[in-house]
Scaffold this active site. Structure first.
Site: not given
Length: 422
Positions: A345, A348
């Site tokens: 991600c 993230c």
């Protein structure tokens, strides 16, 4: 030259060891009610009990469709419209959003039948049935003596002996068929963990068995209570894998579409089912000492000022135990920020350095934790974490404030105004 050969031998030994080591092992307790194995699963963020039936399919009692937040208008994706191996009335099929038993056993979009009026399941206090299809990506080990279920990837637990195995067949629906030798003849029997007895046979198979009257036995039809019957035979010799079970009582059940090996076998020893390799292991309880080789199940240590990785076990012990409390009850005495993230991600990975700075800045006031969403699937299922990053801001004595996205300025504002507000 000798040194080179010795070095190569050591290297090969290490490689062999690495190839036979499980990458993930989870050991979970189960409970029994009236002889049925009941597992607590997380379904769409709700904890509910399900009877394990490896000869059945995942199925829900009608009143639990709404309770478990299942959309009754989205049908399941079965390739069949009814139970394949037992007579069970169904109303329709549905698609369950998420279903998890720990982190190894997890499914998105799980097909399930909606059952008819099954009063006995209600007496057992369960939401429905979980079938073998949920376990097809793990090795499933059942130890009835310890009341433990082990799920391991990709191998059996180390205490299960390699030479105590035999081939099995996996049928549609991930139902297991295994060979059992009775009086010298091999029979292919469904492994049925719902059926309480040892062996129940169709009329055709029962007629082939030689033996004296076996007295009274009980058989199971569908998901009703057991029924007493007297048409039984005592088979003198019964062998399963390498175990000589001695004489066993075989019951006739004319309602069965196929003959079954019931959960009575679990009284004799430990069983492991490797769905991927189509092998079944069975050994007596005392063949070897049972030591659980749990991987990745170590309680996390948390350091103030750091963004600390935590596991499900830490969450249950220090944050909130959803197995015991229906409503969120925060256990901590200091505010907490939890970042659900994954390595793939991008947002993230951009957010993590900012969270680490905040962890250092507020080290004496707030604990900062992170949860790897790829590893902690049960937590994600429990809290419906589907977008990453997802962050929980938990004030002392309060419920989580949930946010998604990589917006560190907004998150620091929440910390100041919501977590640290006097």
């Amino acid at each position: 030259m000798k040194i080179l050969i010795l070095s190569l031998f050591c290297l090969l030994s290490c490689l062999t060891w690495a190839q036979t080591k499980n990458t993930s092992t989870e050991v979970r307790d189960y409970r029994e009610v009236d002889g049925k194995i009941i597992l607590d699963l997380v379904v769409n963020g709700e904890v509910a009990g399900f009877v394990l039936d490896l000869a059945g399919h995942t199925a829900i009692l009608p009143e639990y469709v709404e309770r478990l937040k299942i959309d009754e208008n989205i049908p399941g994706e079965f390739k069949y419209n009814e139970f394949l191996y037992k007579k069970v009335p169904v109303v329709k099929s549905v698609l369950i959003g998420t279903m998890a038993f720990g982190n190894n056993v997890f499914g998105n979009g799980v097909s399930a039948f909606v059952l008819g009026d099954e009063s006995y399941l209600r007496e057992l206090g369960v939401a429905g049935i979980v079938g073998g299809a949920m376990f097809r990506n793990v090795v499933l080990t059942i130890d009835r003596r310890r009341k433990k279920i082990t799920t391991s990837i990709p191998y059996r637990p180390s205490y299960m002996k390699l030479d105590y195995r035999t081939d099995m067949e996996v049928l549609p629906g991930s139902t297991v068929v295994c060979p059992v030798t009775i009086n010298g003849t091999v029979y292919s029997l469904l492994f049925d963990t719902w059926n309480d007895g040892m062996i129940s046979m169709t009329a055709e198979d029962f007629a082939r068995i030689d033996g004296t009257d076996g007295g009274v036995a009980f058989v199971m039809n569908g998901y009703g209570k057991s029924v007493k019957i007297t048409k039984t035979k005592t088979a003198v010799v019964c062998d399963f894998v390498k175990d000589q079970l001695g004489s066993v009582v075989v019951a006739e059940n004319k309602e069965l579409p196929r003959s079954v090996l019931g959960s009575g076998i679990l009284e004799k020893g430990i069983i492991s089912i490797d769905y991927q390799k189509q092998k079944i292991y069975f050994q007596s309880f005392d063949l070897v000492e049972v030591k659980d080789d749990v991987v990745g199940d170590v309680t996390s240590s948390v350091v103030p000022g750091k963004l600390n990785p935590i596991t499900r076990e830490y969450f249950l012990e220090h944050i909130y135990d959803y197995r015991k409390d229906k409503e969120f009850v925060f256990k901590g005495d200091k505010p907490v920020v939890i970042d659900f993230w994954a390595t793939w991600c991008g947002p993230c990975m951009r957010l993590i350095p900012e969270m680490e700075k905040m962890a250092e800045k507020y080290k004496d006031q707030v604990l900062f934790l992170k949860v790897n969403a790829d590893k902690e699937k049960e937590l994600c299922s429990m809290f419906n974490v589907v977008a990453l990053p997802t962050l929980f801001f938990i004030p002392v004595g309060g419920k989580p404030i949930i946010e998604t996205g990589a917006t560190p300025e907004k998150y620091e504002q929440i910390i100041r105004e919501q977590l640290l507000k006097k």
